[in-house]
Design an enzyme around this catalytic site. Structure first.
Site, PDB file in Angstrom:
ATOM      1  N   HIS A  17     -14.021   0.640  -5.675  1.00  0.00           N
ATOM      2  CA  HIS A  17     -13.663  -0.784  -5.646  1.00  0.00           C
ATOM      3  C   HIS A  17     -14.931  -1.643  -5.715  1.00  0.00           C
ATOM      4  O   HIS A  17     -14.985  -2.632  -6.431  1.00  0.00           O
ATOM      5  CB  HIS A  17     -12.943  -1.139  -4.339  1.00  0.00           C
ATOM      6  CG  HIS A  17     -11.626  -0.465  -4.133  1.00  0.00           C
ATOM      7  ND1 HIS A  17     -11.313   0.239  -3.005  1.00  0.00           N
ATOM      8  CD2 HIS A  17     -10.525  -0.395  -4.929  1.00  0.00           C
ATOM      9  CE1 HIS A  17     -10.073   0.707  -3.092  1.00  0.00           C
ATOM     10  NE2 HIS A  17      -9.582   0.337  -4.258  1.00  0.00           N
ATOM     11  N   LYS A  41       4.796  -1.310   2.985  1.00  0.00           N
ATOM     12  CA  LYS A  41       3.962  -0.111   3.161  1.00  0.00           C
ATOM     13  C   LYS A  41       3.429  -0.108   4.583  1.00  0.00           C
ATOM     14  O   LYS A  41       3.373  -1.141   5.229  1.00  0.00           O
ATOM     15  CB  LYS A  41       2.761  -0.175   2.202  1.00  0.00           C
ATOM     16  CG  LYS A  41       3.052   0.341   0.808  1.00  0.00           C
ATOM     17  CD  LYS A  41       1.732   0.481   0.080  1.00  0.00           C
ATOM     18  CE  LYS A  41       1.890   0.761  -1.383  1.00  0.00           C
ATOM     19  NZ  LYS A  41       0.589   0.726  -2.082  1.00  0.00           N
ATOM     20  N   ARG A  90      -9.651   3.934 -14.109  1.00  0.00           N
ATOM     21  CA  ARG A  90     -10.429   5.138 -13.818  1.00  0.00           C
ATOM     22  C   ARG A  90     -10.243   6.195 -14.892  1.00  0.00           C
ATOM     23  O   ARG A  90     -11.186   6.864 -15.285  1.00  0.00           O
ATOM     24  CB  ARG A  90      -9.995   5.727 -12.463  1.00  0.00           C
ATOM     25  CG  ARG A  90     -10.426   4.912 -11.283  1.00  0.00           C
ATOM     26  CD  ARG A  90      -9.761   5.379 -10.031  1.00  0.00           C
ATOM     27  NE  ARG A  90      -8.307   5.275 -10.143  1.00  0.00           N
ATOM     28  CZ  ARG A  90      -7.460   5.450  -9.145  1.00  0.00           C
ATOM     29  NH1 ARG A  90      -7.914   5.774  -7.964  1.00  0.00           N
ATOM     30  NH2 ARG A  90      -6.169   5.311  -9.308  1.00  0.00           N
ATOM     31  N   SER A 128      -8.436   5.498  -2.500  1.00  0.00           N
ATOM     32  CA  SER A 128      -8.323   5.306  -1.045  1.00  0.00           C
ATOM     33  C   SER A 128      -7.489   6.425  -0.431  1.00  0.00           C
ATOM     34  O   SER A 128      -7.752   6.867   0.693  1.00  0.00           O
ATOM     35  CB  SER A 128      -7.662   3.959  -0.736  1.00  0.00           C
ATOM     36  OG  SER A 128      -8.436   2.908  -1.234  1.00  0.00           O
TER      37      SER A 128
HETATM   38  O1  PNS Z   1      -4.223  -1.135  -4.511  1.00  0.00           O
HETATM   39  P1  PNS Z   1      -3.517  -1.239  -5.803  1.00  0.00           P
HETATM   40  O2  PNS Z   1      -2.331  -0.322  -5.883  1.00  0.00           O
HETATM   41  O3  PNS Z   1      -4.447  -1.036  -6.946  1.00  0.00           O
HETATM   42  O4  PNS Z   1      -2.979  -2.755  -5.916  1.00  0.00           O
HETATM   43  C1  PNS Z   1      -1.857  -3.105  -6.643  1.00  0.00           C
HETATM   44  C2  PNS Z   1      -1.617  -4.635  -6.599  1.00  0.00           C
HETATM   45  C3  PNS Z   1      -1.836  -5.194  -5.222  1.00  0.00           C
HETATM   46  C4  PNS Z   1      -2.546  -5.316  -7.557  1.00  0.00           C
HETATM   47  C5  PNS Z   1      -0.140  -4.857  -7.061  1.00  0.00           C
HETATM   48  O5  PNS Z   1       0.711  -4.050  -6.308  1.00  0.00           O
HETATM   49  C6  PNS Z   1       0.292  -6.306  -6.911  1.00  0.00           C
HETATM   50  O6  PNS Z   1      -0.114  -7.157  -7.661  1.00  0.00           O
HETATM   51  N1  PNS Z   1       1.138  -6.571  -5.894  1.00  0.00           N
HETATM   52  C7  PNS Z   1       1.628  -7.887  -5.595  1.00  0.00           C
HETATM   53  C8  PNS Z   1       3.098  -8.036  -5.993  1.00  0.00           C
HETATM   54  C9  PNS Z   1       3.232  -8.304  -7.468  1.00  0.00           C
HETATM   55  O7  PNS Z   1       2.727  -9.275  -7.998  1.00  0.00           O
HETATM   56  N2  PNS Z   1       3.946  -7.399  -8.149  1.00  0.00           N
HETATM   57  C10 PNS Z   1       4.191  -7.488  -9.564  1.00  0.00           C
HETATM   58  C11 PNS Z   1       3.102  -6.778 -10.340  1.00  0.00           C
HETATM   59  S1  PNS Z   1       3.795  -6.218 -11.827  1.00  0.00           S
END
Ligand code: PNS
Length: 163
Positions: A17, A41, A90, A128
């Site tokens: 990150h 979660k 990645r 993570s």
């Molecule tokens: O830690 P991650 O899994 O890389 O993060 C994912 C994240 C937080 C970027 C994604 O889950 C997100 O944007 N969540 C917020 C809810 C949302 O906007 N969902 C629609 C995305 S298509």
């Protein structure tokens, strides 16, 4: 002023990150790191703890701001006045999910674009989840996370064992 958002769970923040944070912060004027406060979660660290860890490890980068958010990323981006979402790629296995997310976000918010950076090779394997697994078995995570995070992980693991 070009402001971008780099969002994630960061449970905990890893060198992978940090690599994306540092490199994208050199491209934009301001980078807002958005820590998802996801109530469905059950993260190892609370959102406040994750924000604190990110603040600590990004202290030297003056154009990086750490904030938490709930709900949709596109709404958070709008709130922050950001027009770019930064994501790290990645490996090819990330691609399907990332493409789906980028397309969905763009349909919901057409002015918001997703910018992908390929993760530096030395961190391409890192997540993570694996860090938590290694730490859970008492393994050395010093190659994966900054010392501050390593210490917080150690404390959390001890707390889990000792109650
Ligand atoms: O830690 P991650 O899994 O890389 O993060 C994912 C994240 C937080 C970027 C994604 O889950 C997100 O944007 N969540 C917020 C809810 C949302 O906007 N969902 C629609 C995305 S298509």
């Amino acid at each position: 002023m070009i402001r971008a958002i780099y969002a994630g769970s960061f449970d905990p923040v890893t060198y992978g990150h940090l690599d994306i944070i540092v490199r994208s912060s050199r491209i934009v004027d301001e980078l807002v790191v958005g820590v998802l406060n996801n109530r469905t979660k059950s993260p190892l660290f609370s959102v406040e703890e994750r924000v604190r860890m990110l603040e600590e490890v990004t202290r030297e980068y003056s154009n990086v701001k750490i904030r938490s958010f709930t709900g949709l990323l596109v709404e958070f981006a709008k709130e922050c006045g950001a027009h770019i979402i930064v994501r790290g790629l990645r490996a090819i296995t990330d691609f399907d999910y990332e493409l789906q997310m980028a397309q969905t976000n763009r349909i919901m918010s057409p002015k918001l674009d997703t910018m992908f950076l390929t993760t530096s090779l030395e961190y391409a394997y890192l997540s993570s989840t694996t860090v938590k697994e290694v730490a859970g078995f008492g393994g050395d995570i010093s190659a994966f996370v900054p010392p501050y995070v390593q210490q917080r992980m150690k404390e959390r693991m001890e707390k889990q064992v000792n109650g």
